[in-house]
Motif scaffolding. Sequence first.
Motif, PDB file in Angstrom:
ATOM      1  N   ALA A   1     -16.423 -22.089 -51.840  1.00  0.00           N
ATOM      2  CA  ALA A   1     -16.581 -23.160 -52.819  1.00  0.00           C
ATOM      3  C   ALA A   1     -15.231 -23.825 -53.039  1.00  0.00           C
ATOM      4  CB  ALA A   1     -17.110 -22.596 -54.130  1.00  0.00           C
ATOM      5  N   GLY A   2     -15.245 -24.895 -53.729  1.00  0.00           N
ATOM      6  CA  GLY A   2     -14.024 -25.608 -54.054  1.00  0.00           C
ATOM      7  C   GLY A   2     -13.948 -26.928 -53.323  1.00  0.00           C
ATOM      8  N   LYS A   3     -13.027 -27.746 -53.759  1.00  0.00           N
ATOM      9  CA  LYS A   3     -12.891 -29.091 -53.201  1.00  0.00           C
ATOM     10  C   LYS A   3     -11.951 -29.146 -52.003  1.00  0.00           C
ATOM     11  CE  LYS A   3     -13.919 -31.370 -57.526  1.00  0.00           C
ATOM     12  NZ  LYS A   3     -13.505 -32.383 -58.471  1.00  0.00           N
ATOM     13  N   GLY A   4     -11.096 -28.170 -51.838  1.00  0.00           N
ATOM     14  CA  GLY A   4     -10.173 -28.170 -50.713  1.00  0.00           C
ATOM     15  C   GLY A   4      -9.095 -29.233 -50.817  1.00  0.00           C
ATOM     16  N   THR A   5      -8.614 -29.486 -52.029  1.00  0.00           N
ATOM     17  CA  THR A   5      -7.638 -30.564 -52.223  1.00  0.00           C
ATOM     18  C   THR A   5      -6.298 -30.269 -51.561  1.00  0.00           C
ATOM     19  OG1 THR A   5      -7.016 -29.615 -54.355  1.00  0.00           O
ATOM     20  CG2 THR A   5      -8.673 -31.356 -54.376  1.00  0.00           C
ATOM     21  N   ARG A   6      -5.945 -29.005 -51.405  1.00  0.00           N
ATOM     22  CA  ARG A   6      -4.669 -28.680 -50.761  1.00  0.00           C
ATOM     23  C   ARG A   6      -4.719 -28.866 -49.255  1.00  0.00           C
ATOM     24  NH1 ARG A   6      -3.458 -22.978 -53.310  1.00  0.00           N
ATOM     25  NH2 ARG A   6      -5.716 -22.974 -53.465  1.00  0.00           N
ATOM     26  N   LEU A   7      -5.915 -28.995 -48.693  1.00  0.00           N
ATOM     27  CA  LEU A   7      -6.065 -29.181 -47.253  1.00  0.00           C
ATOM     28  C   LEU A   7      -6.366 -30.628 -46.882  1.00  0.00           C
ATOM     29  CD1 LEU A   7      -8.108 -25.991 -46.402  1.00  0.00           C
ATOM     30  CD2 LEU A   7      -5.713 -26.410 -45.944  1.00  0.00           C
ATOM     31  N   GLN A   8      -6.236 -31.532 -47.835  1.00  0.00           N
ATOM     32  CA  GLN A   8      -6.468 -32.942 -47.504  1.00  0.00           C
ATOM     33  C   GLN A   8      -5.350 -33.428 -46.612  1.00  0.00           C
ATOM     34  OE1 GLN A   8      -6.834 -34.879 -51.297  1.00  0.00           O
ATOM     35  NE2 GLN A   8      -8.960 -34.271 -51.514  1.00  0.00           N
ATOM     36  N   PRO A   9      -5.578 -34.269 -45.685  1.00  0.00           N
ATOM     37  CA  PRO A   9      -6.721 -35.128 -45.410  1.00  0.00           C
ATOM     38  C   PRO A   9      -7.783 -34.494 -44.521  1.00  0.00           C
ATOM     39  CG  PRO A   9      -4.956 -35.744 -43.956  1.00  0.00           C
ATOM     40  CD  PRO A   9      -4.436 -34.630 -44.836  1.00  0.00           C
ATOM     41  N   PHE A  10      -7.618 -33.234 -44.125  1.00  0.00           N
ATOM     42  CA  PHE A  10      -8.590 -32.590 -43.239  1.00  0.00           C
ATOM     43  C   PHE A  10      -9.941 -32.405 -43.901  1.00  0.00           C
ATOM     44  CE2 PHE A  10      -4.390 -30.898 -42.029  1.00  0.00           C
ATOM     45  CZ  PHE A  10      -4.291 -31.497 -40.789  1.00  0.00           C
ATOM     46  N   THR A  11      -9.966 -32.217 -45.223  1.00  0.00           N
ATOM     47  CA  THR A  11     -11.218 -31.933 -45.917  1.00  0.00           C
ATOM     48  C   THR A  11     -11.933 -33.184 -46.408  1.00  0.00           C
ATOM     49  OG1 THR A  11      -9.990 -31.576 -47.959  1.00  0.00           O
ATOM     50  CG2 THR A  11     -10.516 -29.633 -46.642  1.00  0.00           C
ATOM     51  N   PHE A  12     -11.453 -34.362 -46.038  1.00  0.00           N
ATOM     52  CA  PHE A  12     -12.179 -35.573 -46.397  1.00  0.00           C
ATOM     53  C   PHE A  12     -13.510 -35.653 -45.652  1.00  0.00           C
ATOM     54  CE2 PHE A  12      -7.998 -37.735 -47.511  1.00  0.00           C
ATOM     55  CZ  PHE A  12      -8.206 -37.594 -48.867  1.00  0.00           C
ATOM     56  N   SER A  13     -13.553 -35.169 -44.417  1.00  0.00           N
ATOM     57  CA  SER A  13     -14.751 -35.323 -43.594  1.00  0.00           C
ATOM     58  C   SER A  13     -15.577 -34.051 -43.434  1.00  0.00           C
ATOM     59  CB  SER A  13     -14.376 -35.849 -42.209  1.00  0.00           C
ATOM     60  OG  SER A  13     -13.505 -34.942 -41.577  1.00  0.00           O
ATOM     61  N   SER A  14     -15.005 -32.882 -43.706  1.00  0.00           N
ATOM     62  CA  SER A  14     -15.781 -31.647 -43.604  1.00  0.00           C
ATOM     63  C   SER A  14     -15.265 -30.624 -44.609  1.00  0.00           C
ATOM     64  CB  SER A  14     -15.717 -31.073 -42.186  1.00  0.00           C
ATOM     65  OG  SER A  14     -14.491 -30.462 -41.940  1.00  0.00           O
ATOM     66  N   PRO A  15     -16.118 -29.672 -45.004  1.00  0.00           N
ATOM     67  CA  PRO A  15     -15.698 -28.641 -45.946  1.00  0.00           C
ATOM     68  C   PRO A  15     -14.633 -27.730 -45.345  1.00  0.00           C
ATOM     69  CG  PRO A  15     -18.089 -28.634 -45.663  1.00  0.00           C
ATOM     70  CD  PRO A  15     -17.525 -29.563 -44.653  1.00  0.00           C
ATOM     71  N   LYS A  16     -13.834 -27.129 -46.206  1.00  0.00           N
ATOM     72  CA  LYS A  16     -12.723 -26.303 -45.716  1.00  0.00           C
ATOM     73  C   LYS A  16     -13.187 -25.089 -44.930  1.00  0.00           C
ATOM     74  CE  LYS A  16     -12.170 -24.072 -50.176  1.00  0.00           C
ATOM     75  NZ  LYS A  16     -11.299 -23.911 -51.320  1.00  0.00           N
ATOM     76  N   THR A  17     -14.359 -24.563 -45.218  1.00  0.00           N
ATOM     77  CA  THR A  17     -14.833 -23.396 -44.474  1.00  0.00           C
ATOM     78  C   THR A  17     -15.288 -23.745 -43.062  1.00  0.00           C
ATOM     79  OG1 THR A  17     -17.013 -23.661 -45.460  1.00  0.00           O
ATOM     80  CG2 THR A  17     -15.516 -22.094 -46.494  1.00  0.00           C
ATOM     81  N   LEU A  18     -15.441 -25.028 -42.767  1.00  0.00           N
ATOM     82  CA  LEU A  18     -15.841 -25.455 -41.433  1.00  0.00           C
ATOM     83  C   LEU A  18     -14.671 -26.004 -40.623  1.00  0.00           C
ATOM     84  CD1 LEU A  18     -19.291 -27.100 -42.176  1.00  0.00           C
ATOM     85  CD2 LEU A  18     -18.797 -24.808 -41.356  1.00  0.00           C
TER      86      LEU A  18
END
Length: 50
Positions: A8-25
Amino acid sequence: MKGMILCAGKGTRLQPFTFSSPKTLLPVANETILDHCGVKSREAGHRGIC
Protein backbone atom coordinates in the motif's frame (compact mmCIF):
# COMPACT_ATOMS: atom_id res chain seq x y z
CA MET A 1 0.16 -21.61 6.86
CA LYS A 2 -0.77 -18.76 4.54
CA GLY A 3 1.23 -15.57 4.16
CA MET A 4 0.06 -12.02 3.60
CA ILE A 5 1.91 -9.48 1.50
CA LEU A 6 1.09 -5.89 2.37
CA CYS A 7 1.44 -3.44 -0.49
CA ALA A 8 0.00 0.00 0.00
CA GLY A 9 1.01 3.61 -0.16
CA LYS A 10 1.47 6.23 -2.82
CA GLY A 11 5.15 5.62 -3.53
CA THR A 12 6.03 9.32 -3.46
CA ARG A 13 9.71 8.65 -2.74
CA LEU A 14 9.97 6.58 -5.92
CA GLN A 15 8.55 9.23 -8.25
CA PRO A 16 8.72 9.63 -11.25
CA PHE A 17 8.75 5.81 -11.58
CA THR A 18 5.46 5.42 -9.70
CA PHE A 19 3.49 7.83 -11.88
CA SER A 20 2.62 5.01 -14.30
CA SER A 21 2.67 1.87 -12.12
CA PRO A 22 2.46 0.92 -8.44
CA LYS A 23 5.70 0.55 -6.51
CA THR A 24 5.20 -3.18 -5.97
CA LEU A 25 5.18 -3.71 -9.74
CA LEU A 26 8.50 -1.94 -10.34
CA PRO A 27 11.18 -4.26 -11.71
CA VAL A 28 14.19 -5.06 -9.53
CA ALA A 29 16.74 -7.53 -10.94
CA ASN A 30 14.31 -8.43 -13.79
CA GLU A 31 11.47 -9.34 -11.40
CA THR A 32 8.84 -7.18 -9.76
CA ILE A 33 9.05 -6.44 -6.05
CA LEU A 34 5.82 -8.40 -5.59
CA ASP A 35 7.41 -11.46 -7.23
CA HIS A 36 10.39 -11.22 -4.89
CA CYS A 37 8.01 -11.16 -1.91
CA GLY A 38 6.18 -14.23 -3.23
CA VAL A 39 9.40 -16.19 -3.65
CA LYS A 40 10.58 -15.30 -0.15
CA SER A 41 7.18 -16.27 1.25
CA ARG A 42 7.36 -19.72 -0.39
CA GLU A 43 10.92 -20.16 0.87
CA ALA A 44 9.68 -19.41 4.38
CA GLY A 45 7.21 -22.28 4.09
CA HIS A 46 3.94 -20.52 3.34
CA ARG A 47 1.55 -22.55 1.19
CA GLY A 48 -0.51 -19.64 -0.09
CA ILE A 49 -0.73 -15.87 -0.18
CA CYS A 50 -3.79 -13.88 0.84
